[in-house]
Each structure stands twice: as structure tokens, then as C-alpha cells.
Design a protein around this motif. Sequence first.
Motif, PDB file in Angstrom:
ATOM      1  N   GLU A 152      -7.992  10.117 -10.983  1.00 43.02           N
ATOM      2  CA  GLU A 152      -8.330  11.045  -9.789  1.00 43.02           C
ATOM      3  C   GLU A 152      -7.416  12.194  -9.811  1.00 43.02           C
ATOM      4  OE1 GLU A 152      -9.391   7.100  -6.979  1.00 43.02           O
ATOM      5  OE2 GLU A 152      -7.172   7.848  -7.144  1.00 43.02           O
ATOM      6  N   TYR A 191       0.878  -1.119  -0.008  1.00 41.59           N
ATOM      7  CA  TYR A 191       0.179  -0.030   0.089  1.00 41.59           C
ATOM      8  C   TYR A 191       0.934   1.191   0.007  1.00 41.59           C
ATOM      9  CZ  TYR A 191      -3.588   3.153   1.349  1.00 41.59           C
ATOM     10  OH  TYR A 191      -4.458   4.481   1.362  1.00 41.59           O
ATOM     11  N   LEU A 236      -8.729  16.051  -9.513  1.00 40.14           N
ATOM     12  CA  LEU A 236      -8.502  16.875  -8.355  1.00 40.14           C
ATOM     13  C   LEU A 236      -7.362  17.888  -8.943  1.00 40.14           C
ATOM     14  CD1 LEU A 236      -7.705  14.257  -5.749  1.00 40.14           C
ATOM     15  CD2 LEU A 236      -9.748  15.636  -6.050  1.00 40.14           C
ATOM     16  N   LEU A 264     -19.516  16.240  -6.640  1.00 41.46           N
ATOM     17  CA  LEU A 264     -18.683  17.331  -6.524  1.00 41.46           C
ATOM     18  C   LEU A 264     -17.521  17.398  -7.574  1.00 41.46           C
ATOM     19  CD1 LEU A 264     -18.670  18.012  -2.687  1.00 41.46           C
ATOM     20  CD2 LEU A 264     -19.924  19.188  -4.425  1.00 41.46           C
ATOM     21  N   GLY A 265     -17.394  16.450  -8.091  1.00 36.14           N
ATOM     22  CA  GLY A 265     -16.291  16.110  -9.177  1.00 36.14           C
ATOM     23  C   GLY A 265     -14.826  15.962  -8.395  1.00 36.14           C
ATOM     24  N   LYS A 266     -14.822  16.053  -7.143  1.00 43.24           N
ATOM     25  CA  LYS A 266     -13.454  15.995  -6.339  1.00 43.24           C
ATOM     26  C   LYS A 266     -13.405  14.497  -5.593  1.00 43.24           C
ATOM     27  CE  LYS A 266     -12.119  20.121  -7.287  1.00 43.24           C
ATOM     28  NZ  LYS A 266     -11.350  20.322  -8.380  1.00 43.24           N
ATOM     29  N   PRO A 267     -13.336  13.518  -6.199  1.00 44.08           N
ATOM     30  CA  PRO A 267     -13.158  12.239  -5.739  1.00 44.08           C
ATOM     31  C   PRO A 267     -12.200  12.027  -4.539  1.00 44.08           C
ATOM     32  CG  PRO A 267     -12.100  12.016  -7.691  1.00 44.08           C
ATOM     33  CD  PRO A 267     -12.574  13.423  -7.662  1.00 44.08           C
ATOM     34  N   ILE A 268     -12.623  11.343  -3.483  1.00 42.76           N
ATOM     35  CA  ILE A 268     -11.658  10.946  -2.557  1.00 42.76           C
ATOM     36  C   ILE A 268     -11.060   9.723  -3.355  1.00 42.76           C
ATOM     37  CG2 ILE A 268     -11.397   9.676  -0.292  1.00 42.76           C
ATOM     38  CD1 ILE A 268     -13.905  11.345   0.667  1.00 42.76           C
ATOM     39  N   PRO A 269      -9.651   9.756  -3.360  1.00 46.11           N
ATOM     40  CA  PRO A 269      -8.936   8.580  -3.917  1.00 46.11           C
ATOM     41  C   PRO A 269      -9.465   7.201  -3.337  1.00 46.11           C
ATOM     42  CG  PRO A 269      -7.372  10.057  -3.073  1.00 46.11           C
ATOM     43  CD  PRO A 269      -8.773  10.522  -2.383  1.00 46.11           C
ATOM     44  N   GLU A 270      -9.424   6.289  -4.219  1.00 45.12           N
ATOM     45  CA  GLU A 270      -9.742   4.764  -3.882  1.00 45.12           C
ATOM     46  C   GLU A 270      -8.983   4.444  -2.842  1.00 45.12           C
ATOM     47  OE1 GLU A 270      -9.966   2.415  -7.267  1.00 45.12           O
ATOM     48  OE2 GLU A 270     -11.562   3.423  -8.193  1.00 45.12           O
ATOM     49  N   SER A 271      -7.412   4.579  -2.926  1.00 50.24           N
ATOM     50  CA  SER A 271      -6.508   3.894  -1.917  1.00 50.24           C
ATOM     51  C   SER A 271      -6.961   4.320  -0.701  1.00 50.24           C
ATOM     52  CB  SER A 271      -5.128   4.428  -2.409  1.00 50.24           C
ATOM     53  OG  SER A 271      -5.095   5.908  -2.415  1.00 50.24           O
ATOM     54  N   LEU A 272      -7.448   5.794  -0.559  1.00 46.73           N
ATOM     55  CA  LEU A 272      -7.753   6.166   0.746  1.00 46.73           C
ATOM     56  C   LEU A 272      -9.270   5.735   1.179  1.00 46.73           C
ATOM     57  CD1 LEU A 272      -6.096   7.898   2.738  1.00 46.73           C
ATOM     58  CD2 LEU A 272      -7.681   9.973   1.631  1.00 46.73           C
TER      59      LEU A 272
END
Lengths: 185, 599, 256
Positions: B389, A26, B393, C27-35
Amino acid sequence: MNKRFLKVTIFSIAVIGAYTLFSSLYVPLIVPEEPLSVEAVDTASGVEGFISLGEKIFKGKGACALCHNSVGRAPLLENIVDVSVTRIAAPDYHGSAKTSVEYIRESLASPSAYVVPGYGVAGDEKTSPMPDVTAGAIGLSRLEVDYVIAYLQRLSGVDVTVTREAGGIDVSGAVETTTSAEGAR
Amino acid sequence: MRKRLPGLFGAVFLILVVLVFSQTYAPSAFADYGSRATGVSTQASAVEADNAAPRLTKDDYPASSIVRPRVAVWLAAQMHLWFAAFVLAVPIFVVVIEAIGIYRKDERYDRMAYEFIRVSMTAYTLTAATGVIFAVALFAFYPHLMKYLLSIFKPTVALYFIFLVLENAALILYFRLWKRLRTGAGKIVHLCIGIALNLAGTAIMFVANAWVTFMMSPAGVDLKGAFQGDVWAAVHNNLWNPMNLHRFVANIAYGGSIVGAYAAYRFLSSTTEEEKAHYDWMGYTANLVSIGALLPLPFAGYWLTAEIYAYSQQMGITLMGGVFAWLFIIQAVIIGALFLAANYYLWCGLSRSEGGKRYTPYIKYIAFMVAVSFIVWFTPHTLILKPWEASALGGQYHPYLGSLGLMPAKNTAVNIMLLFTFLSFLFYRRANRVAVVSWAPYGKAAQTAIFASAIVNIVFLGVYYGYFTNTVYKVASSVPQVATTLVAVIACLTIEAFIYKGAKEAGPYRWGRMPERSQYAIFLITVSFTWLMGLMGYVRAAIRQHWHVFSVMRDASPDAFTPTIGYAANVVSIGTIIFMALVVFIFWLSGRKGADYGE
Amino acid sequence: MRIAKLAQFIIVVAVVYALLKAPGVFLGKPIPESLIFMYMVLVVATVLLVMTSTDESAEELFRPIRALVEDPKKAFARKIVFVIAPIVAGYIAYGLSSKGMEPPAELRSIHPAPPSKMTAYGKRIDMDTLENPLRATETGEKEVFNAYVADGAGIYFKNCVFCHGGKLDGRGHYARALTPKPLPFKGRDTIAQLSESYVFWRVVKGGPGLPSEGGPADSSMPAWEDKLTEEEVWKVVLFLYDFTGNRPRERAREGK
């Protein structure tokens, strides 16, 4: 081998395994900078070799880029040659440099000769938090300082005037055309 | 077995003494060994006009086709450190428990203390054995470094062995005389022997810490590493005291967790109610000591880090901002897991009493707050992004989550997590009590007010100083935040003590009435502690980068590179598994004989 | 009506997951998938811990699952689950492993710091003082300015349109094939944030001229140095700002 013991063992190994996988899969792989080998320094030649060694030292051994970066812990050095002229003329400059090369060399050894406003240590604008990079933990040799100056000159977009001469370093007007002569060495 | 133990220990110890002393007084033998092994003359490096640190080349390191020298030394060192932490921590733990037993006149404490010192006798042998392996590996693979270190620390090596002899004498007396000195003044004498044992053990650690910290922050030598003659200056280097404190506190936490794991395993294998109750109680007490010692550890860690920064800014930035930034995310994950496990153990403990049911509905709110704090804590500032992503962003930072990645947010989260863990503990303590004083509702209201205002204050400090002031003040908020937490905890505990003065019991308290699941929480804590110790040991050593002795003696061996976190995690995991297997072996050895306290 | 523990568990986890996905969807500001992965591991673990903290609650949580496996009356439901579960697991595993040629995640800066000086068109150019030489006509000779902009439009539609699009929105014909995507010039967050000299540098030096923090050879922008003259580049720059209604970023006058 009883069942209870097996359960506890599997549980413990699962926990260790989870931590290991997290750390190696990770977490992004960041490979630490290789230390600059002594041999590489000795075989460097030519202005371009000079500059690339300077860049390596700037980002590696010299640890300059730890602070002199866009995060703003220390001033950016991308235009240091032009800037140094105004610094030497500044009223609170108390070094002895006359040229930009002398100024850079002086700043590396005694950083507090001129402290850029806003970059002093906490509560004391007259003292620079930068260490003397020619001694202590970083301990750049005179030759390595020259590499760094050459790199900073290239960064500033001026002609690189610091090159190696026989037996030592010269700060004369040697220019990029010496590449071939240098390369022969 | 028990009769032979001191003898075996003595033999290993003797080997160690002979080995190290022979090096101390004949260092040249090793210099020869170094050059002979490689067949290359190292005159330039071995012979210096003054006593400056040698400048080595890669030919100065004996090569080995069997093991990677650094990994061998690394594992041996880590194994020795784990065992050393174990055998330093257990006597601290045992003496404290014995003292509590004397104070409370409770036989259970004494029984537990004895049981544990008996169980860990084998661990002393293994500590010495791993120490010998570690020393041999160091002298074999890094002869020049050891020669240089010995040239400075020669007097302290003698001191080390004096303390070692004292510690062993005290240990043997402490253990053998336990039953003879059971009553009256004899018991106090016995306790004093225990304290002497701890003093000697801690002194050994302090001496060894001096060697380790010297390699990170050398003092008493000039820029070239030439020794100036003052051994105390070299010992008392910048990191010595912070390291002493940090290791001392961590040892207590670690010892508690090992005892906890032992008790948990015995709990699971108990057949009678009485045995179950004993080990449940033992696990609870050990866990309480362990988590109690864990709480001040971050502050000892702050001090150590601050001193690292003060000694060398480069080392500090390497630690916090550069290659190792992600290490602290891993640390956050593990400590978060520790806190969740500790909370879970307390929640399960509510079932020991009838009154516990009154508090179970609050568990979910505490869990929610702990989880939210945890989330804030491990959110990194620079995110790992997929390309789509990143393009959505427009950069590596998230517009909403970015602010959670900064230090003030993390400090706030940690303090809130501590407060809510404390709340779990408070509920657990209250579970079986009914206050009899008339003003109890007002007291509880006051506690609630203190608790709430502490949280408001912590969040305000974090948000205000973190995001609305100059960069210089960002970290400054951490000190008042910690102070707030401590004040709130102490105030609540004080009021609590008065409210429940002479309180009635809601029902019988039943030690041993714990679900089996809860014991796995203790195993998790122990395993996590062990692994985390290994990982933090790696980063402490790795921030020196390619130096043996930072800025003085360069590591020119082929292994000079700084290992990546993933590589280190693999080594640490292998080490943890070996260590755990050995600990299980120790417990198994002692378990075969059964508890013999009553004989 | 009281909701069963297992249903509660599923609802809590699903709601948290929806909340974490919301910024990306709305909102078009995705929280990253890894997170999100990390968050969900924590949430599932925490909810499990809470629900198993007492024996009764743990029993209630697992009862339906145990019943499904053991209860003879639920044989039919069991068969369905035992068929569906492996299929779902297989589908997820397939989805995870069939990502194709997606490049690995990297730390990339979209607008890296420019050099302070560069060499182009056979001379050294000082980026700190570089101005668009044609910009002066905007206030004085409006017709000349308009002619420059029209020329710039012609150059744009001959060279740039294929990637950056006819509406300057970064959606040209080739755009979908490129990673990172060509930048749109519309909107307030690209060229509106940059000085004309910066845009000039990016056009002249292209992807190959990016410093290392800009990502190793990530950008497919060509270096136009050999294909367009200096004046042509400046005309295109004029056109980009004029067409999108943006103003170039003013240089901070602090005499750096």
C-alpha cells in the motif's frame, strides 16, 4: 448466578475487551523515548560520544525535534552554522554573539535574540515561541548545551569544535583528532 | 447493615485521618523509612541547604518484590478516582432529581432520588477504603515525593479533612432525615442539606485537584522547586481551574451513566409492569442527564488542553502530536460508540408511544450522517500501511483521505454528529405529540431552515478555514462552529416549545415498553465512560513523562519510563473490571433488602 | 418488490465495501486495509443498530436466520450452510495467517531530507551548491553532451539495469524480489521532483546512507561510492534525465 446477570457481564467484558484489543493490537506501538539517565551523561567521552549525546538530547530531553523538524513548526537546523553568520549580520539581530557557536548558545538561552521571519509568536514577530531550554521544564545544563552544539555542528557538516576540557567547556579550535585523548578519560 | 454503615465508614475515616496527619507532622519519619528500606544513605538527596525539591536517585525508592510500585499506585489511584467520581456525582444527581420532584410535584422523582442515595451509601465506604489504600501506597513507594508535596500543601491537608467531616455530616443528615422531612418547609431544608453535601464534596475535589495539578504545572516554587511560601499560588496553578471544571462536568455525566446502568439492570430483572415502567423512566432520565453533561465536556477539555499548551509547549506537543497522538483516535472511537449507543437508545424509545412510528423512517438517515461523521473523526492523518500500500500511495499520506485526518475536518464531523444526535432527541420528544397551533407547519419549516443552514455553515467554516487559509487560522474555525451548533440547538428547542404548547397526545405513553436490547446501550455507555476515564487519566499523568513534579522534581525510580498506550490499556481494563465488580457488589448488597421507600 | 431485511443488510454492507475498495482497484490509490477494517466494523454495527431499532424490523431481520436453524423444512439448506460456513471461515483464517514473510508496516519516508553536507570521494561536498559539472555542456557543446549521455547509458546497462530495468521503469529482473521496489525513473513523480544533487547523493550513498526516517535498512540500493567514479555517477544522472525526458528540479534561488 442467574442468566441475565451472566449476559450483562459477558457483554460488559466484551466491550472492555474490544477496547483493549483495539488499543494494543490495532494502534501502532510507539515506545516513548527513554529519559536520558544521569550516568550516561557523565561517562560520555570523545567527539563521537559527544555528538551522539547531543543527538540524544536533541531528540529526547531537549525536546528540540518536537518543533525543529520537517513539519515546519520551527526552522530546520541542518545548516545552522552557516546560517548563523548571516543572522548575526542581520539588522534586526539584537544579541551579542560574534561566532556561530556563541550564536547557538545564545539562541538556546534567549531565543528571541533573533527571530527567523515567519516563526514569531502569533501577532508578534519579535518574540520567539521557543522556551529558554537552559531553564524550566527542559533545563539543559551547560554541558548538555555543549553536546547539542556539537551535534548541530556535525549536522551542518563543519568540524566539531566544542569539546570537553578539564573542568569545563572550551570553544577553542580543538578538532576531531582529540578523539583518542578524550577516549582515554 | 444500614445501621452499621456510618460506623464502619467512621472507622475507616479515622484510620485515614490518623495516617495522614501522622505524616503531616512527622515527615522525617518517612525520610528515614526510605533510606532504611534500601540500606543506602540518601543524605545528599534528603538534606538540601534550602527547601528545594530533592534530587533523587533510584536508591531513594523502596523496592518491592510483591508488586510493581507504579502499577500498584496507579491502580489504587484509579480505583479511588472512580469511586470518588461516583460518590461526588450521585449527590449532584440526587439533589437535582429531588429539586425537579419538588418543582413538578411528582412523587416518582423523589422516590428515584431516595433509592439512589440509599444504594450508594456503601460506595462512600469503598471510596474511603480505596483512598486509604492509595495514600498508604503513595507513602510507602514514593516517600520523598510525598514529603516534598506535604511540605508545600500542609495547610490544605487540614482543609481537606474539614471538608471531609462536613461532607459526612451532611450525608448522614441528608439520608437519615429523608423521611422525616418530607413535606412543606421541611422538604426545602432537606434540599438545602443536600446542596451543602454537594458543596462540601466539590470542595474536597477542588483541594485534591490542587495537589494533582501542582504536579503538572507547579507554581509558587522557584526553578529548583523551593517553595516561596504562598500556598494559594501553589493551589491556584495554571491547570487548577480547567481541571476543576472538567472533572466537575465529567462527574455529572459519569454519575448519570452509573444510575442508568443500575436502572437498566433493574429493568431487565423487573417482573411487574409497574416496576418495569419505573426503571425504564429512571434509565431514560439518568441517560438524558449523562449525555447532556457529556456535550459540554469537549469544550472543558479544549480549555484544559489550551492551558497545558500555555504552561508548557513541550507538554502540549507531547500530548497532541507525539507519542500520544494515537490515543485521541482511541478516544474518538469510544466517544463515537457512546454517541451511537445514545442515538440507538433514543430510536428504541420511539416504540414507547404509538406516534413513534411516524419517525422511524428517518432513523436511517440520521444513522447515515452519524456514521459518516464518525468515519471522518477516526481517520488518522498518518496511516498504518502495508508495504504494497505504501508503494502504491508513495508515502504515508493518502491523497483523498489525508485531508480528513486534519483538525478542521474532525471539528466539523463532531459538530455534525452533535446536531444529528440532537435531531434524534427532537424526534423522540415529538413522537407522541400532535401540535395544535395553527402555524405549526411554518414553525417546522423554520426549524428545518435553521438546521440546514447550521450544517451548511459548519461545513463551510470547516472547509474554508481548514483548507484554504493559512495554518494559523486552521483551529480558529472551531469556535464559530461550536457557536453555530449551540445557536441551532437553542433556536430549535425554543421554536419546539412554542409549537407543542398544549399539544395533544397521539396515544397513551407507555414507560416500560422498551426492547431489552436498548438496555445494553446503557451498559455500553457506562462501561465506555469508565474505561475512557481511566485512559484519559493515564494520558493526563503520562504527559509529565519522567517527572514527579513537572520540571521541578525528577522521577528517578526504575518505573520512570512513560508507559505505551497498549500497556496503559491493559492496566485500565483490569482496573475497570475490578471497579465494575465492586459496583455490582454494592448494588447487590442494597438489592437484597428491596426498595423500602414506602415504609 | 420489497427486498427482505437480511438481503438489504447484505446489500448495504457489500456496496459500502465495494466503494471502499474502488479507489484501490480503479485509481491505484488503495484505502489501507487497516482503515477499511475499521470502517467496515462501524458500518456493520450502524446498519445492525438501525435495523434492530424497532421490534418488527429486528424480528424480520433475524427471521430467516432463525428459520434456517429451527425450521424442519429447511433441513437441506441447513446442512449445506453448516458445511460451507466452517469451510469459508477456515479459508479466511488460513488467508490471514499465511501471509509469509511480509515485513511489518512502518512509518517510512520515501524521499527523506538529504544532509546539507556529505563526505564522498575524499572531500566534503556541500549539497546546497552542488551542481552537475557536466550539465553545462548541454547548451554549448551538444556532441560532448551526447557522448556523456552515451557513456552514462553504458554504465547504466552494466550496473543499474538489473533492478531498475531496461526501460528505466523500475522493473528489472531482480525488482520483484525487493521491498521497497526499485524506483522507476519514468513518470513525473520521482526524479522529475528531485534535483540532480539529490539523485547524486542517493546513488553515491545508497540505502546505507539513508537517514533513519527513510526506514531502517529498508532500501536495497547499494552505495556506489566505491564502485563508480564521481564522473561516472554524473554521467549516469545525465542519462537518467535524458532518456526519460525529465528535467531536474531547479534549485530555488532564495539564498538559504
